[in-house]
Enzyme design. Structure first.
Site, PDB file in Angstrom:
ATOM      1  N   ASP A  57     -30.437 -70.673 122.330  1.00 56.52           N
ATOM      2  CA  ASP A  57     -31.830 -70.379 122.176  1.00 56.52           C
ATOM      3  C   ASP A  57     -32.824 -71.080 123.398  1.00 56.52           C
ATOM      4  O   ASP A  57     -32.864 -72.293 123.306  1.00 56.52           O
ATOM      5  CB  ASP A  57     -32.248 -70.793 120.875  1.00 56.52           C
ATOM      6  CG  ASP A  57     -33.719 -70.372 120.443  1.00 56.52           C
ATOM      7  OD1 ASP A  57     -34.617 -70.114 121.463  1.00 56.52           O
ATOM      8  OD2 ASP A  57     -34.020 -70.083 119.296  1.00 56.52           O
ATOM      9  N   LYS A  94     -36.071 -72.657 122.340  1.00 54.46           N
ATOM     10  CA  LYS A  94     -35.989 -73.942 121.734  1.00 54.46           C
ATOM     11  C   LYS A  94     -35.716 -75.147 122.783  1.00 54.46           C
ATOM     12  O   LYS A  94     -36.025 -75.976 122.651  1.00 54.46           O
ATOM     13  CB  LYS A  94     -35.039 -73.896 120.687  1.00 54.46           C
ATOM     14  CG  LYS A  94     -35.642 -73.319 119.325  1.00 54.46           C
ATOM     15  CD  LYS A  94     -34.701 -73.444 118.345  1.00 54.46           C
ATOM     16  CE  LYS A  94     -35.224 -72.638 116.861  1.00 54.46           C
ATOM     17  NZ  LYS A  94     -34.268 -72.679 115.796  1.00 54.46           N
ATOM     18  N   VAL A 119     -21.053 -70.761 120.960  1.00 51.68           N
ATOM     19  CA  VAL A 119     -19.603 -71.209 120.670  1.00 51.68           C
ATOM     20  C   VAL A 119     -18.574 -69.914 120.597  1.00 51.68           C
ATOM     21  O   VAL A 119     -17.445 -70.238 120.597  1.00 51.68           O
ATOM     22  CB  VAL A 119     -19.464 -72.224 119.267  1.00 51.68           C
ATOM     23  CG1 VAL A 119     -20.388 -73.385 119.456  1.00 51.68           C
ATOM     24  CG2 VAL A 119     -20.521 -71.006 118.025  1.00 51.68           C
ATOM     25  N   LYS A 153     -25.964 -70.304 109.070  1.00 45.52           N
ATOM     26  CA  LYS A 153     -26.312 -71.161 108.129  1.00 45.52           C
ATOM     27  C   LYS A 153     -26.744 -70.494 106.995  1.00 45.52           C
ATOM     28  O   LYS A 153     -27.036 -70.802 105.842  1.00 45.52           O
ATOM     29  CB  LYS A 153     -26.936 -72.451 108.324  1.00 45.52           C
ATOM     30  CG  LYS A 153     -26.090 -73.153 109.474  1.00 45.52           C
ATOM     31  CD  LYS A 153     -27.083 -74.189 110.030  1.00 45.52           C
ATOM     32  CE  LYS A 153     -26.265 -75.136 111.082  1.00 45.52           C
ATOM     33  NZ  LYS A 153     -27.206 -76.189 111.475  1.00 45.52           N
ATOM     34  N   LYS A 207     -21.616 -76.300 100.174  1.00 40.34           N
ATOM     35  CA  LYS A 207     -21.064 -74.737 100.030  1.00 40.34           C
ATOM     36  C   LYS A 207     -19.678 -74.456 100.210  1.00 40.34           C
ATOM     37  O   LYS A 207     -19.103 -73.440 100.048  1.00 40.34           O
ATOM     38  CB  LYS A 207     -22.131 -73.809 100.727  1.00 40.34           C
ATOM     39  CG  LYS A 207     -23.700 -73.830  99.975  1.00 40.34           C
ATOM     40  CD  LYS A 207     -24.704 -73.270 100.720  1.00 40.34           C
ATOM     41  CE  LYS A 207     -25.974 -73.368 100.137  1.00 40.34           C
ATOM     42  NZ  LYS A 207     -26.351 -74.569 100.090  1.00 40.34           N
ATOM     43  N   ASN A 219     -28.254 -80.156 100.975  1.00 45.00           N
ATOM     44  CA  ASN A 219     -29.581 -79.684 101.606  1.00 45.00           C
ATOM     45  C   ASN A 219     -30.222 -80.837 102.115  1.00 45.00           C
ATOM     46  O   ASN A 219     -30.563 -81.853 101.710  1.00 45.00           O
ATOM     47  CB  ASN A 219     -30.240 -79.210 100.615  1.00 45.00           C
ATOM     48  CG  ASN A 219     -30.031 -77.720  99.970  1.00 45.00           C
ATOM     49  OD1 ASN A 219     -28.788 -77.515  99.996  1.00 45.00           O
ATOM     50  ND2 ASN A 219     -30.789 -76.924  99.380  1.00 45.00           N
ATOM     51  N   GLY A 253     -36.390 -80.549 104.453  1.00 45.53           N
ATOM     52  CA  GLY A 253     -37.296 -79.907 105.411  1.00 45.53           C
ATOM     53  C   GLY A 253     -36.478 -79.203 106.587  1.00 45.53           C
ATOM     54  O   GLY A 253     -37.340 -78.787 107.450  1.00 45.53           O
TER      55      GLY A 253
END
Length: 333
Positions: A41, A44, A67, A90, A132, A172, A175
């Protein structure tokens, strides 16, 4: 670990965790030779470069790449001592609808990185996993389980390299992009309706700083082949909703494909290879690659009982509405 003259690579370095790791390493270990931020990105990267200007942080190197691109990974791993692998696809629901893309990134990307690290004789690799990946029901979880197994098995490859590969698994991140807190905050702002998938739903919770510290601990202490699992607090989805918008409507919309009511980080099957190290658990390699008795002695590790599992719904440590409200306030600030 002495970080002086070390070169560190962070894949997915512009994500929530990658960015937090970058800031932490620059602050705590300014003596490093170079810190390579690798991501696909460019926007970013540009924003991150403005926040961390090169004239103040000459150790930083921003590198565009994916990757999935093995050749690019081989080049970017040249001269690297330590790798933190956070890059992944994700989003559970996007992965369900685009399974081939998720497989290419999470499994193909993991194998590409392993080969690049072995070829360049990288010292240590820490790969980020997820709750997960334990008894997965989602495509995302299944790809991360395969990724975990690839990194663990890489320790047995004998090609003249002594690279140590380890995995960190946690729940998790408070935020982070796509998590429930920014989603509920946005829904509250848009109209005050917070959709609840299942009122009984629970999740493990970890802050960005806790995640960073767990990665750094693994980077410094892991022997290679372990999956490290921090001991975390759980929260109830209804408590998060009530902490953010007690006055909001909370319609029940049902569980979406790939979701569980409760998450698990250590299954009963994992328990046969799991040890308690105080503040975290370690799942050691099922096929021994080092002296487990010596490991137990050095870390004062205690075998968990048969039938043990680590489940967000059965946890003994919980966030309250009040503690969640404080955490959310800190996140917003």
């Amino acid at each position: 670990m002495n970080y002086k003259n070390k070169t560190i690579l962070i894949t997915g370095g512009t994500g929530s965790l990658g960015k937090a790791l970058t800031k932490f390493i620059l602050k705590e270990h300014p003596e490093i030779k170079q810190l390579r931020v690798f991501s696909r990105d460019e926007q970013k990267q540009g924003a991150m470069a403005k926040e961390l200007p090169l004239n103040e942080y000459p150790q930083l190197q921003f590198t565009i790449g994916d990757v999935r691109d093995k050749e690019r990974l081989f080049r970017v791993c040249d001269g690297v001592d330590l790798v933190i692998h956070t890059a992944a696809m994700k989003d559970v629901h996007i992965a369900e609808n685009n399974p081939d893309e998720c497989i290419k990134t999470n499994i193909g990307g993991a194998q590409n990185l392993i080969e690049a690290c072995l070829a360049n004789k990288v010292e240590r690799v820490v790969a980020l996993s997820t709750d997960k990946a334990c008894t997965p029901v989602s495509l995302y979880g299944a790809t991360k389980l395969v990724s975990d197994k690839l990194f663990i098995a890489a320790n047995t490859i004998k090609n003249g390299s002594h690279t140590k590969f380890s995995v960190v698994r946690y729940g998790n991140m408070m935020g982070s992009s796509g998590s429930v807190v920014p989603f509920f905050l946005k829904k509250k702002q848009e109209g005050g309706v917070l959709p609840i998938t299942d009122p009984n739903m629970t999740r493990f919770n970890i802050s960005l700083l806790e995640g960073v510290k767990m990665v750094m601990l693994t980077l410094e202490q892991a022997w290679g082949g372990e999956i490290l699992v921090p001991k975390l607090r759980s929260y109830k989805i209804m408590d998060v909703a009530n902490a953010i918008g007690p006055e909001c409507e909370k319609p029940i919309v049902g569980i979406r494909p790939g979701e569980k009511v409760h998450e698990e980080m250590i299954s009963q099957t994992d328990a046969f290879y799991t040890y308690d190290l105080g503040t975290y658990y370690t799942i050691v390699p099922p096929v021994p690659i080092w002296d487990i008795d010596n490991y137990i002695k050095i870390f004062n590790a205690k075998k968990v009982p048969i039938g043990f599992s680590y489940n967000s719904g059965d946890n003994t440590a919980w966030e309250s509405v009040a503690s969640l409200r404080t955490l959310i306030k800190d996140f917003k600030n």
